[in-house]
Design a protein around this motif. Structure first.
Motif, PDB file in Angstrom:
ATOM      1  N   VAL A  34       0.739  -1.184  -0.108  1.00 38.87           N
ATOM      2  CA  VAL A  34       0.172  -0.069  -0.036  1.00 38.87           C
ATOM      3  C   VAL A  34       0.821   1.162   0.189  1.00 38.87           C
ATOM      4  O   VAL A  34       1.761   1.530   0.822  1.00 38.87           O
ATOM      5  CB  VAL A  34      -0.948   0.041   1.158  1.00 38.87           C
ATOM      6  CG1 VAL A  34      -1.765   1.477   1.405  1.00 38.87           C
ATOM      7  CG2 VAL A  34      -1.753  -1.258   1.328  1.00 38.87           C
ATOM      8  N   ILE A  35       0.614   1.841  -0.971  1.00 37.50           N
ATOM      9  CA  ILE A  35       1.601   3.273  -1.205  1.00 37.50           C
ATOM     10  C   ILE A  35       0.481   4.404  -1.044  1.00 37.50           C
ATOM     11  O   ILE A  35      -0.360   4.530  -1.806  1.00 37.50           O
ATOM     12  CB  ILE A  35       2.088   3.445  -2.499  1.00 37.50           C
ATOM     13  CG1 ILE A  35       3.035   2.156  -2.795  1.00 37.50           C
ATOM     14  CG2 ILE A  35       3.107   4.756  -2.307  1.00 37.50           C
ATOM     15  CD1 ILE A  35       4.104   2.192  -1.738  1.00 37.50           C
ATOM     16  N   ILE A  70       3.689   8.028  -9.457  1.00 40.41           N
ATOM     17  CA  ILE A  70       4.847   7.756  -8.688  1.00 40.41           C
ATOM     18  C   ILE A  70       4.848   6.731  -7.486  1.00 40.41           C
ATOM     19  O   ILE A  70       5.687   6.020  -7.241  1.00 40.41           O
ATOM     20  CB  ILE A  70       5.168   9.221  -8.125  1.00 40.41           C
ATOM     21  CG1 ILE A  70       5.334  10.340  -9.127  1.00 40.41           C
ATOM     22  CG2 ILE A  70       6.453   9.134  -7.201  1.00 40.41           C
ATOM     23  CD1 ILE A  70       6.315   9.994 -10.213  1.00 40.41           C
ATOM     24  N   ALA A  71       3.422   6.783  -6.909  1.00 48.90           N
ATOM     25  CA  ALA A  71       3.222   5.791  -5.892  1.00 48.90           C
ATOM     26  C   ALA A  71       3.336   4.428  -6.440  1.00 48.90           C
ATOM     27  O   ALA A  71       3.883   3.426  -5.685  1.00 48.90           O
ATOM     28  CB  ALA A  71       1.791   5.590  -5.505  1.00 48.90           C
ATOM     29  N   LEU A  72       2.923   4.041  -7.847  1.00 53.55           N
ATOM     30  CA  LEU A  72       2.916   2.546  -8.207  1.00 53.55           C
ATOM     31  C   LEU A  72       4.591   2.501  -8.384  1.00 53.55           C
ATOM     32  O   LEU A  72       5.074   1.464  -8.320  1.00 53.55           O
ATOM     33  CB  LEU A  72       2.525   2.444  -9.752  1.00 53.55           C
ATOM     34  CG  LEU A  72       0.679   2.736  -9.699  1.00 53.55           C
ATOM     35  CD1 LEU A  72       0.203   2.595 -10.899  1.00 53.55           C
ATOM     36  CD2 LEU A  72       0.304   1.505  -8.666  1.00 53.55           C
ATOM     37  N   PHE A  86      -1.591  -4.394 -10.113  1.00 54.22           N
ATOM     38  CA  PHE A  86      -2.021  -2.896  -9.833  1.00 54.22           C
ATOM     39  C   PHE A  86      -3.411  -3.078  -9.693  1.00 54.22           C
ATOM     40  O   PHE A  86      -4.368  -3.352 -10.298  1.00 54.22           O
ATOM     41  CB  PHE A  86      -1.868  -1.939 -10.738  1.00 54.22           C
ATOM     42  CG  PHE A  86      -0.341  -1.524 -11.045  1.00 54.22           C
ATOM     43  CD1 PHE A  86       0.503  -1.796 -10.036  1.00 54.22           C
ATOM     44  CD2 PHE A  86       0.067  -1.278 -12.170  1.00 54.22           C
ATOM     45  CE1 PHE A  86       1.849  -1.568 -10.260  1.00 54.22           C
ATOM     46  CE2 PHE A  86       1.576  -0.840 -12.610  1.00 54.22           C
ATOM     47  CZ  PHE A  86       2.423  -1.232 -11.672  1.00 54.22           C
ATOM     48  N   VAL A  87      -3.922  -2.743  -8.257  1.00 52.36           N
ATOM     49  CA  VAL A  87      -5.583  -2.661  -7.801  1.00 52.36           C
ATOM     50  C   VAL A  87      -5.592  -1.444  -7.043  1.00 52.36           C
ATOM     51  O   VAL A  87      -5.118  -1.100  -6.063  1.00 52.36           O
ATOM     52  CB  VAL A  87      -5.653  -3.846  -6.854  1.00 52.36           C
ATOM     53  CG1 VAL A  87      -7.191  -3.985  -6.498  1.00 52.36           C
ATOM     54  CG2 VAL A  87      -5.248  -5.048  -7.686  1.00 52.36           C
ATOM     55  N   PRO A 168       9.538   1.909 -15.567  1.00 44.07           N
ATOM     56  CA  PRO A 168       8.971   2.797 -14.344  1.00 44.07           C
ATOM     57  C   PRO A 168       8.190   4.105 -15.151  1.00 44.07           C
ATOM     58  O   PRO A 168       8.842   4.547 -16.288  1.00 44.07           O
ATOM     59  CB  PRO A 168      10.288   3.535 -13.805  1.00 44.07           C
ATOM     60  CG  PRO A 168      11.322   3.344 -14.684  1.00 44.07           C
ATOM     61  CD  PRO A 168      11.177   1.978 -15.554  1.00 44.07           C
ATOM     62  N   PHE A 169       7.196   4.497 -14.544  1.00 48.89           N
ATOM     63  CA  PHE A 169       6.435   5.607 -14.964  1.00 48.89           C
ATOM     64  C   PHE A 169       7.438   7.006 -15.025  1.00 48.89           C
ATOM     65  O   PHE A 169       8.305   7.175 -14.046  1.00 48.89           O
ATOM     66  CB  PHE A 169       5.369   6.034 -14.196  1.00 48.89           C
ATOM     67  CG  PHE A 169       4.107   5.077 -14.347  1.00 48.89           C
ATOM     68  CD1 PHE A 169       3.261   5.112 -15.381  1.00 48.89           C
ATOM     69  CD2 PHE A 169       4.235   4.006 -13.551  1.00 48.89           C
ATOM     70  CE1 PHE A 169       2.224   4.209 -15.322  1.00 48.89           C
ATOM     71  CE2 PHE A 169       3.118   3.067 -13.355  1.00 48.89           C
ATOM     72  CZ  PHE A 169       2.162   3.191 -14.569  1.00 48.89           C
TER      73      PHE A 169
END
Length: 271
Positions: A34-35, A70-72, A86-87, A168-169
């Motif tokens: 969890v981010i 960024i969180a992902l 990713f949920v 990465p994004f």
């Protein structure tokens, strides 16, 4: 193990439902990453109570509000699983979801070109989101799946960590959104395919305060990221010309309407 990665912002009222769906999983071989993207509600306290219950493995990270992408990125770095999933924090998983993913992955995990697998998403009443294909399963890259098979709507993609961590994004100053499709497209363009399976494993609703409902505002406020997504779509040979034309027309209209610079050829990524 599967790493379920959830980026959340002020979703304490809904993330508890996702947690409940994780408790119901018939296969417990997963962790929940969890981010917290700078929430100002009681998300931190909610996750602490969940951690204290010790019913699922939870890795929690609080970050300054920077955006879901960024969180992902941070979630992938924290993940310990072979697969990442990713949920969203306002969605839930069907009770056989993790078991389904694990069993299907065992059948294909040694095939080098396969980057992961995907099931279908549906609304909470089990109505399918978008369309699907004929049959039970098909192996294809994202472009062929979308444009040759003409499948529409969000899907529940699960990726091998060793692959998606290479994509990465990108980050732009003062921008908090990048379409997830940008990353999925890059993976497909590099020759990777997914095993698409005609099974509902993910249930969701599009809330009025969610990213999906924000629509054009997201793109306008993250113009560099949106321009990068459009530029790459226009350069992919697998994307049909008709679809490229629609994207370009919409992009030009938005740039004029919202007085944004035309940035298809002048983007500098700030990674």
């Amino acid at each position: 193990m599967i790493s379920v990665i959830t980026a959340t912002y002020n979703r304490a009222y809904s993330i508890i439902n996702l947690y409940k769906s994780l408790l119901l999983q018939t296969n417990k071989k997963f962790e929940w990453v969890v981010i917290d993207d700078g929430s100002t509600d009681n998300t931190k306290e909610t996750i602490k109570r969940i951690v204290d219950e010790k019913k699922v493995i939870v890795n929690y990270l609080y970050q300054t509000n920077s955006g879901k992408h960024i969180a992902l990125n941070n979630g992938v770095k924290l993940a310990n699983g072979e697969l990442v999933f990713f949920v969203d924090s306002d969605d839930i998983l069907t009770e056989h979801c993790i078991e389904f993913i694990s069993e299907e992955w065992e059948l294909i995990k040694n095939e080098k070109r396969i980057a992961g697998l995907s099931g279908n998403k549906a609304y909470l009443d089990r109505r399918l989101i978008g369309t699907t294909f004929d049959g039970l399963k098909v192996n294809a890259n994202s472009f062929d799946f979308r444009y040759k098979l003409k499948v529409t709507g969000d899907k529940a993609e699960v990726f091998k960590k060793s692959i998606i961590e290479k994509y990465p994004f990108p980050q732009f100053s003062n921008e908090k959104f990048i379409p997830e499709a940008l990353i999925f497209n890059r993976i497909a363009n590099d020759g990777y395919i997914l095993s698409w399976i005609n099974e509902i494993i993910y249930l969701c609703e599009y809330r009025d305060d969610g990213l999906t409902k924000q629509g054009r505002n997201l793109f306008v406020n993250s113009w560099n990221g949106y321009s990068l997504y459009i530029r790459e779509m226009l350069n992919y040979r697998s994307v049909p010309h008709v679809f490229k034309a629609k994207l370009l027309i919409n992009y030009v209209i938005m740039s004029i309407k919202f007085k944004k610079k035309f940035k298809l050829f002048t983007i500098r990524e700030e990674l």
